[in-house]
Design a protein around this motif. Structure first.
Motif, PDB file in Angstrom:
ATOM      1  N   SER A   1      18.085   7.441   1.936  1.00 22.36           N
ATOM      2  CA  SER A   1      16.551   7.192   0.619  1.00 22.36           C
ATOM      3  C   SER A   1      16.707   8.686   0.140  1.00 22.36           C
ATOM      4  N   LEU A   2      15.855   8.479  -1.219  1.00 16.70           N
ATOM      5  CA  LEU A   2      15.580  10.601  -1.358  1.00 16.70           C
ATOM      6  C   LEU A   2      14.517  10.077  -0.437  1.00 16.70           C
ATOM      7  N   LEU A   3      13.198   8.977  -0.675  1.00 14.33           N
ATOM      8  CA  LEU A   3      12.154   8.643  -0.013  1.00 14.33           C
ATOM      9  C   LEU A   3      11.965   7.530   1.216  1.00 14.33           C
ATOM     10  N   GLU A   4      11.450   8.037   2.523  1.00 12.06           N
ATOM     11  CA  GLU A   4      12.131   6.799   3.469  1.00 12.06           C
ATOM     12  C   GLU A   4      10.453   6.788   3.736  1.00 12.06           C
ATOM     13  N   PHE A   5       9.953   5.954   4.187  1.00  6.43           N
ATOM     14  CA  PHE A   5       9.053   5.132   5.420  1.00  6.43           C
ATOM     15  C   PHE A   5       8.902   5.132   5.941  1.00  6.43           C
ATOM     16  N   ASP A   6       9.213   4.985   7.205  1.00  7.37           N
ATOM     17  CA  ASP A   6       9.932   4.929   8.787  1.00  7.37           C
ATOM     18  C   ASP A   6       8.231   4.111   9.191  1.00  7.37           C
ATOM     19  N   HIS A   7       8.052   2.888   9.226  1.00  7.06           N
ATOM     20  CA  HIS A   7       7.581   2.378  10.486  1.00  7.06           C
ATOM     21  C   HIS A   7       5.964   3.087  10.225  1.00  7.06           C
ATOM     22  N   VAL A   8       5.242   3.604   9.487  1.00  5.91           N
ATOM     23  CA  VAL A   8       4.367   4.352   8.863  1.00  5.91           C
ATOM     24  C   VAL A   8       2.987   3.455   9.871  1.00  5.91           C
ATOM     25  N   ASP A   9       1.989   3.960  10.536  1.00  7.61           N
ATOM     26  CA  ASP A   9       0.677   3.760  10.756  1.00  7.61           C
ATOM     27  C   ASP A   9      -0.174   5.213  10.325  1.00  7.61           C
TER      28      ASP A   9
ATOM     29  N   PHE B   1      -7.750   5.550  10.176  1.00  7.89           N
ATOM     30  CA  PHE B   1      -9.334   6.566   9.855  1.00  7.89           C
ATOM     31  C   PHE B   1      -9.807   6.717  10.838  1.00  7.89           C
ATOM     32  N   GLY B   2      -9.972   6.826  11.967  1.00  5.45           N
ATOM     33  CA  GLY B   2     -10.766   6.590  13.343  1.00  5.45           C
ATOM     34  C   GLY B   2     -10.501   5.432  13.771  1.00  5.45           C
ATOM     35  N   GLU B   3     -10.770   4.570  14.178  1.00  7.27           N
ATOM     36  CA  GLU B   3      -9.928   3.283  14.259  1.00  7.27           C
ATOM     37  C   GLU B   3      -9.631   2.471  13.511  1.00  7.27           C
ATOM     38  N   THR B   4     -10.453   2.960  11.642  1.00  7.62           N
ATOM     39  CA  THR B   4      -9.076   2.106  11.400  1.00  7.62           C
ATOM     40  C   THR B   4      -7.865   2.290  10.798  1.00  7.62           C
ATOM     41  N   HIS B   5      -6.977   0.997  11.208  1.00  4.84           N
ATOM     42  CA  HIS B   5      -6.258   0.673  11.127  1.00  4.84           C
ATOM     43  C   HIS B   5      -5.778   0.746   9.635  1.00  4.84           C
ATOM     44  N   VAL B   6      -5.662   0.646   8.661  1.00  4.02           N
ATOM     45  CA  VAL B   6      -5.121   1.216   6.801  1.00  4.02           C
ATOM     46  C   VAL B   6      -3.334   1.454   6.845  1.00  4.02           C
ATOM     47  N   LEU B   7      -2.619   2.219   6.815  1.00  3.53           N
ATOM     48  CA  LEU B   7      -1.420   1.417   7.505  1.00  3.53           C
ATOM     49  C   LEU B   7      -0.629   0.934   7.868  1.00  3.53           C
ATOM     50  N   LYS B   8      -0.391  -0.050   8.000  1.00  2.29           N
ATOM     51  CA  LYS B   8      -0.148  -1.089   9.366  1.00  2.29           C
ATOM     52  C   LYS B   8       1.655  -1.227   8.881  1.00  2.29           C
ATOM     53  N   ASP B   9       2.559  -0.161   9.928  1.00  2.00           N
ATOM     54  CA  ASP B   9       3.513  -0.414  10.295  1.00  2.00           C
ATOM     55  C   ASP B   9       4.079  -0.696   8.667  1.00  2.00           C
ATOM     56  N   VAL B  10       4.019   0.288   7.827  1.00  2.00           N
ATOM     57  CA  VAL B  10       4.740   0.055   6.572  1.00  2.00           C
ATOM     58  C   VAL B  10       5.850   0.426   6.226  1.00  2.00           C
ATOM     59  N   SER B  11       7.021   0.691   5.995  1.00  2.00           N
ATOM     60  CA  SER B  11       8.596   0.835   6.179  1.00  2.00           C
ATOM     61  C   SER B  11       8.623   0.784   4.316  1.00  2.00           C
ATOM     62  N   LEU B  12       9.337   1.570   3.773  1.00  2.00           N
ATOM     63  CA  LEU B  12       9.905   1.480   2.515  1.00  2.00           C
ATOM     64  C   LEU B  12      10.996   3.037   1.939  1.00  2.00           C
ATOM     65  N   ASP B  13      12.203   2.597   1.712  1.00  2.00           N
ATOM     66  CA  ASP B  13      12.760   2.964   0.986  1.00  2.00           C
ATOM     67  C   ASP B  13      12.968   3.112  -0.460  1.00  2.00           C
ATOM     68  N   ILE B  14      12.901   4.316  -0.956  1.00  2.00           N
ATOM     69  CA  ILE B  14      13.248   4.519  -2.624  1.00  2.00           C
ATOM     70  C   ILE B  14      13.818   5.882  -2.822  1.00  2.00           C
ATOM     71  N   GLU B  15      14.823   5.241  -3.687  1.00  2.00           N
ATOM     72  CA  GLU B  15      16.123   5.698  -3.873  1.00  2.00           C
ATOM     73  C   GLU B  15      15.899   6.393  -5.326  1.00  2.00           C
ATOM     74  N   ASP B  16      17.396   7.612  -5.638  1.00  2.00           N
ATOM     75  CA  ASP B  16      16.777   8.502  -5.922  1.00  2.00           C
ATOM     76  C   ASP B  16      16.964   7.483  -7.657  1.00  2.00           C
TER      77      ASP B  16
ATOM     78  N   GLY C   1       9.222  -0.158 -13.967  1.00  2.00           N
ATOM     79  CA  GLY C   1       9.077  -0.499 -12.869  1.00  2.00           C
ATOM     80  C   GLY C   1      10.789  -0.834 -12.468  1.00  2.00           C
ATOM     81  N   ASP C   2      11.548  -0.745 -11.442  1.00  2.00           N
ATOM     82  CA  ASP C   2      12.842  -1.224 -10.915  1.00  2.00           C
ATOM     83  C   ASP C   2      12.402  -2.232  -9.765  1.00  2.00           C
ATOM     84  N   ARG C   3      10.946  -1.985  -9.081  1.00  3.07           N
ATOM     85  CA  ARG C   3      10.906  -2.104  -7.616  1.00  3.07           C
ATOM     86  C   ARG C   3       9.328  -2.339  -8.448  1.00  3.07           C
TER      87      ARG C   3
END
Ligand code: ADP
Ligand code: MG
Length: 246
Positions: A6-14, A17-32, A209-211
């Motif tokens: 896909s054009l923009l891909e978030f692949d299992h992102v963590d 900020f210090g100890e604070t877990h602010v993005l937890k296993d984020v996966s998201l594919d955004i198409e062109d 929005g498409d999604r």
């Protein structure tokens, strides 16, 4: 031509900020050409997600890719990357001592080395696209908030980005100025720009929005087409979120 990414891909992102877990296993594919609207309660990680895509924040696990190439790799060329991913924030941050036109021409000239006449011509086109032809020579303090935000959008577009990220770009505006900025974003979407939009404007989310992606506590908890998300959320979190805002 089809591609396997896909054009923009978030692949299992963590993201921590210090100890604070602010993005937890984020996966998201955004198409062109897709308009992906990100919603969710305050503090759920929406801004952080966009900021990671523009390398304003580093991630700790996973990978973010633009057009198949890693953005999050420490060796990635950040300047080149930022040219390809435009971002507009709630606060417009225009250069106060420069005119609208100069705000739009500055980065193309300085970063891309485009000559003044070419940069100026393109800026005039972009200001026309956002409805500000007549304000090219105005300074930010002579413009309304809505006009300033439209200049900020033109400024981001001047780098010919592949993707545009919008983080609550209408939240600081007086209500009567929100529509003119959403209109510009609607036009951009109609022209096929790939967009990630964090917004509280649910009318816009639904219409353009498409999604819809719902975030809560650093996770994507639901994604769906606008009609199904707003009419028939699939999760308790989705239902709760909608019951508070609609
Ligand atoms: P949203 O945009 O959905 O309101 P944010 O991405 O701004 O959420 O914030 C997600 C979480 O990360 C919040 O708990 C926030 O307090 C925390 N956070 C954001 N930026 C920072 C920072 N620079 N340092 C520490 N914590 C942060
Ligand atoms: Mg935010």
């Amino acid at each position: 031509m089809s591609t396997d990414h896909s054009l923009l891909e978030f692949d299992h992102v963590d993201k921590y900020f210090g100890e604070t877990h602010v993005l937890k296993d984020v996966s998201l594919d955004i198409e062109d050409g897709e308009v992906c609207v990100v919603v969710g309660p305050s503090g759920s990680g929406k801004s952080t997600l966009l900021r990671c895509a523009n390398r304003l924040e580093e991630i700790q696990n996973g990978e973010i890719r633009l057009d198949g190439r890693s953005i999050s790799d420490p060796d990635a060329d950040i300047n080149r990357l930022r040219q390809r991913i435009g971002m507009v924030f709630q606060s417009f941050n225009l250069f106060p001592h420069k005119t609208a036109l100069e705000n739009v021409t500055l980065a193309p000239r300085k970063v891309r080395g485009i000559d003044e006449a070419t940069a100026r011509q393109r800026a005039e086109e972009l200001l026309a696209d956002v409805g500000l032809s007549d304000q090219a020579n105005s300074y930010p303090n002579q413009l309304s908030g809505g006009q300033q935000q439209r200049v900020a959008i033109a400024r981001a577009l001047a780098m010919d980005p592949r993707v545009m990220l919008f983080d609550e770009v209408t939240s600081a505006l007086d209500p009567e100025l929100v529509g003119e900025v959403l209109e510009v974003m609607r036009d951009l979407a109609a022209e096929g720009m790939t967009m990630m939009v964090v917004t509280h404007e649910m009318g816009f989310a639904r219409e353009v929005g498409d999604r819809i992606v719902l975030m809560d506590e650093g996770r994507i908890v639901e994604t769906g087409a606008p009609e199904s998300f707003f009419e028939n959320p699939q999760t308790d979190r989705g239902e709760q979120f909608l019951s508070k805002i609609l």
